[in-house]
Design an enzyme around this catalytic site. Structure first.
Site, PDB file in Angstrom:
ATOM      1  N   ASP A  48     -19.830  55.961  42.082  1.00 57.64           N
ATOM      2  CA  ASP A  48     -19.481  54.517  42.156  1.00 57.64           C
ATOM      3  C   ASP A  48     -18.186  54.099  41.060  1.00 57.64           C
ATOM      4  O   ASP A  48     -18.258  52.957  42.086  1.00 57.64           O
ATOM      5  CB  ASP A  48     -20.956  53.777  40.965  1.00 57.64           C
ATOM      6  CG  ASP A  48     -21.052  54.548  39.867  1.00 57.64           C
ATOM      7  OD1 ASP A  48     -20.408  54.739  39.401  1.00 57.64           O
ATOM      8  OD2 ASP A  48     -22.096  53.740  39.135  1.00 57.64           O
ATOM      9  N   LYS A  73     -33.350  58.769  35.201  1.00 61.20           N
ATOM     10  CA  LYS A  73     -33.731  57.103  35.598  1.00 61.20           C
ATOM     11  C   LYS A  73     -34.852  57.431  36.237  1.00 61.20           C
ATOM     12  O   LYS A  73     -35.000  56.753  36.793  1.00 61.20           O
ATOM     13  CB  LYS A  73     -32.766  57.215  36.688  1.00 61.20           C
ATOM     14  CG  LYS A  73     -31.211  56.746  36.029  1.00 61.20           C
ATOM     15  CD  LYS A  73     -30.422  55.858  36.991  1.00 61.20           C
ATOM     16  CE  LYS A  73     -28.570  56.051  37.148  1.00 61.20           C
ATOM     17  NZ  LYS A  73     -28.661  55.724  37.744  1.00 61.20           N
TER      18      LYS A  73
END
Length: 482
Positions: free
Chosen positions: A207, A171
């Site tokens: 997550d 990312k």
């Protein structure tokens, strides 16, 4: 196919429609084929759990060191840090036992400037510690030492609940001196360099695990977490005796499946269409996360775009005339699929989107574009159902049950925003796992509240072990006195 009424398939198909359906046929997976795919995933999962086979497994089955789900007795104040992109969040969360609620008291979003994303690890963690200090100041919490849940959405190897080694950055991050290091230690070191506040115990949270845990306080039978958004993943509670990579036989541990990697060994080649192959080849990580590329929001729009281009080039849509927009990769967004498939406004939305893409359409084109969207999203829901059925069937077999009643905590834009994805997914799971009754709960802030919940459960367990140890010490002392 899709809609209950106004379905493109409820009219008598013309020649054009019949030809279009030939192109769509490879996307239609029978129940038998889905059962076969489920059996392949099961094999991959067993390989991922094995002590000597996991390093070669496409489905990684990572131990999370989360050893229990909430039991409803958790309570207290917690902090949560959520780092997964160019911004990160700091949250102050209160877990209330009486009301069985997880409340977000307050939160703050902090930006991470480009120079810090590409600087040193020390700069990054100093920046995080400084933002955390500002937040604690604003909440008058600096005098307290609160436990912290840390959602760190980068590839890590977890060694313990509070020890996680960064494998590599993704990312757009490239901070030096972090890969191969324990990120919890780097955070603690940065806080200690400041010396104006401290944090208590830390729990590292994926997550997907956060999604499961954020639902688990409300519904204590929630033992599976699933995300179907930009990417896709799932976690579930596995029997410790099957987790060969971690010492111990008793109890359970949450396993982060990383099921997006299913098919990376070529096991899904028979169901990959020519369009899936192009999506994979033109992605930033060819050959990696094949299953994810057939299911998740990052790729569905592109699959539809490639289909529309092919159908137009073969003169089955838009009188054979494409547009610059349609020929541009990424231009057909996944959200368009949801808008086109809406029950009431879908037809109008489809017309507007095609106009926006510079295409000259007629009513047959609109009907066929809706059919293409429908087909691609149904395949996604059905593949997801096959993978989820693998997990629920495994839990049932692990426990030797004739019938399993369980809950799945779900998150992700595809599941939340698509008008009939969740219905299609649930109906197919029911067919593929007939001996399981599954409740679906949409997660509330898995990476925030869920992270706090993981910390609360870890704290409850640590306290219970402490009490057990002191109890056995007391009994030993009594024996000696006798």
């Amino acid at each position: 196919f899709g809609r209950k009424c106004d379905s493109p398939l409820q009219r008598t198909p013309n020649k054009q429609e019949v030809k279009v359906k030939k192109y769509l046929k490879p996307f239609l997976l029978s129940q038998e084929k889905l059962q076969e795919i489920s059996a392949r995933l099961k094999k991959n999962m067993i390989q991922g759990l094995g002590k000597h086979t996991h390093h070669k497994a496409p489905v990684k089955m990572l131990p999370t060191f989360v050893r229990a789900t909430p039991d409803g007795t958790e309570k207290g104040d917690f902090l949560a840090l959520d780092l997964g992109g160019t911004n990160f969040r700091v949250l102050y969360v209160r877990v209330m036992e009486e009301e069985q609620k997880v409340l977000k008291m307050d939160s703050q979003i902090c930006a991470i400037p480009q120079d810090i994303m590409r600087g040193t690890g020390e700069q990054l963690f100093d920046h995080i510690a400084a933002c955390l200090a500002d937040f604690l100041d604003s909440q008058n919490l600096k005098g307290q030492t609160l436990p912290l849940g840390f959602t760190f959405s980068f590839p890590c190897e977890q060694i313990e609940i509070d020890k996680s080694i960064l494998i590599h950055w993704t990312k757009g991050f490239s901070c030096s001196e972090v890969e191969g290091k324990d990120v919890v230690k780097l955070l603690r070191d940065a806080i200690h360099r400041r010396a104006d506040y401290d944090i208590g115990s830390v729990a590292m949270v994926n997550d997907t695990v956060g999604t499961m845990m954020s639902c688990g306080y409300k519904d204590q039978s929630c033992e599976i977490g699933m995300i179907i958004g930009t990417g896709t993943n799932a976690c579930y509670m596995e029997e410790m005796k099957n987790v060969k990579r971690v010492e111990g036989e008793d109890g359970r541990m949450c396993i982060n499946t990383e099921w997006g990697g299913f098919g990376d060994d070529g096991s899904l080649e028979d169901i990959q269409t020519q369009f899936d192959v192009v999506v994979d080849k033109t992605s930033i990580n060819p050959g990696i996360h094949i299953f994810e590329k057939m299911i998740s929001g990052m790729y569905l729009g592109e699959i539809v775009r490639l289909l529309l281009v092919k159908l137009t080039e073969d003169k089955l849509l838009f009188k054979g005339k494409t547009s610059e927009a349609l020929l541009t990769p990424g231009r057909f967004e996944t959200r368009f699929i949801s808008e086109i498939e809406e029950q009431d406004r879908g037809l109008k939305n489809c017309q507007n989107i095609l106009t926006e893409l510079g295409l000259k359409w007629d009513s047959v084109d609109v009907r066929l574009v809706r059919l293409v969207c429908d087909t691609v999203s149904i395949r996604s829901a059905h593949l997801c159902a096959a993978a989820l059925a693998t997990i629920v069937n495994r839990i049932r077999e692990n426990r030797g049950l004739d019938y399993l009643k369980t809950t799945v905590g779900v998150d992700g834009t595809v599941y939340r925003k698509h008008p009939n994805f969740s219905d299609k997914l649930q109906a197919m799971v029911h067919r593929l796992a007939p001996n399981c009754s599954i409740t679906f709960l949409v997660s509330e802030d898995g990476s925030g509240k869920g992270a706090a919940m993981v910390t609360a459960v870890a704290q409850r367990q640590a306290l219970s072990h402490l009490l057990e140890d002191s109890d056995s010490d007391r009994k030993e002392d009594e024996e000696e006195d006798k």
